[in-house]
Design a protein around this motif. Structure first.
Motif, PDB file in Angstrom:
ATOM      1  N   ARG A   1     -42.840 -26.741  -1.908  1.00 33.13           N
ATOM      2  CA  ARG A   1     -43.374 -27.867  -2.693  1.00 33.13           C
ATOM      3  C   ARG A   1     -44.738 -28.310  -2.169  1.00 33.13           C
ATOM      4  O   ARG A   1     -45.661 -28.586  -2.945  1.00 33.13           O
ATOM      5  N   THR A   2     -44.889 -28.361  -0.867  1.00 26.94           N
ATOM      6  CA  THR A   2     -46.172 -28.742  -0.275  1.00 26.94           C
ATOM      7  C   THR A   2     -47.252 -27.731  -0.661  1.00 26.94           C
ATOM      8  O   THR A   2     -48.353 -28.110  -1.051  1.00 26.94           O
ATOM      9  N   LEU A   3     -46.919 -26.442  -0.569  1.00 26.51           N
ATOM     10  CA  LEU A   3     -47.885 -25.400  -0.923  1.00 26.51           C
ATOM     11  C   LEU A   3     -48.234 -25.446  -2.404  1.00 26.51           C
ATOM     12  O   LEU A   3     -49.390 -25.248  -2.776  1.00 26.51           O
ATOM     13  N   ASP A   4     -47.245 -25.734  -3.246  1.00 21.25           N
ATOM     14  CA  ASP A   4     -47.516 -25.881  -4.679  1.00 21.25           C
ATOM     15  C   ASP A   4     -48.505 -27.015  -4.921  1.00 21.25           C
ATOM     16  O   ASP A   4     -49.431 -26.893  -5.723  1.00 21.25           O
ATOM     17  N   GLN A   5     -48.326 -28.128  -4.215  1.00 23.92           N
ATOM     18  CA  GLN A   5     -49.231 -29.267  -4.371  1.00 23.92           C
ATOM     19  C   GLN A   5     -50.633 -28.943  -3.868  1.00 23.92           C
ATOM     20  O   GLN A   5     -51.627 -29.442  -4.410  1.00 23.92           O
ATOM     21  N   LEU A   6     -50.713 -28.101  -2.846  1.00 24.40           N
ATOM     22  CA  LEU A   6     -52.017 -27.707  -2.300  1.00 24.40           C
ATOM     23  C   LEU A   6     -52.655 -26.567  -3.099  1.00 24.40           C
ATOM     24  O   LEU A   6     -53.836 -26.279  -2.933  1.00 24.40           O
ATOM     25  N   GLY A   7     -51.862 -25.909  -3.934  1.00 22.71           N
ATOM     26  CA  GLY A   7     -52.373 -24.787  -4.718  1.00 22.71           C
ATOM     27  C   GLY A   7     -52.543 -23.513  -3.913  1.00 22.71           C
ATOM     28  O   GLY A   7     -53.384 -22.668  -4.235  1.00 22.71           O
ATOM     29  N   ILE A   8     -51.732 -23.363  -2.869  1.00 24.58           N
ATOM     30  CA  ILE A   8     -51.801 -22.187  -1.999  1.00 24.58           C
ATOM     31  C   ILE A   8     -50.566 -21.325  -2.273  1.00 24.58           C
ATOM     32  O   ILE A   8     -49.443 -21.812  -2.172  1.00 24.58           O
ATOM     33  N   PRO A   9     -50.752 -20.048  -2.622  1.00 27.29           N
ATOM     34  CA  PRO A   9     -49.586 -19.171  -2.807  1.00 27.29           C
ATOM     35  C   PRO A   9     -48.793 -19.044  -1.495  1.00 27.29           C
ATOM     36  O   PRO A   9     -49.379 -18.988  -0.404  1.00 27.29           O
ATOM     37  N   ARG A  10     -47.471 -18.997  -1.616  1.00 27.60           N
ATOM     38  CA  ARG A  10     -46.631 -18.911  -0.416  1.00 27.60           C
ATOM     39  C   ARG A  10     -46.936 -17.666   0.404  1.00 27.60           C
ATOM     40  O   ARG A  10     -46.993 -17.739   1.634  1.00 27.60           O
TER      41      ARG A  10
END
Length: 81
Positions: free
Chosen positions: A24-33
């Motif tokens: 969820r944090t990565l989604d908010q930052l726009g960074i692919p996992r």
């Protein structure tokens, strides 16, 4: 988009300190996992210095003739002409 090592390190810190799940944090930052975990693995193995960009081109070409041999070939060719 390329991120400088300082931004990669900051993103790692944000994800580690977040109370939200990493996804969820990565989604908010726009960074692919997969990108994050590649950075994170490099960080764990080599510290902050490992986050520096790596050259995308190989540093050595497999079929390059060494300079000394190249010079010998040129000399031989000039002798034969």
């Amino acid at each position: 988009m390329r991120y400088p090592a300082s931004e990669k390190l900051e993103i790692i810190r944000i994800v580690k300190q977040s109370h939200l799940p990493a996804k969820r944090t990565l989604d908010q930052l726009g960074i692919p996992r997969w990108t994050f975990y590649r950075w994170y693995d490099r960080y764990i193995e080599g510290g902050p210095e490992a986050l520096e960009d790596r050259p995308s081109a190989p540093s050595r070409v497999w079929n390059r003739i060494p300079a000394g041999i190249h010079d010998q070939i040129i000399e031989l060719a000039l002798e034969q002409s």
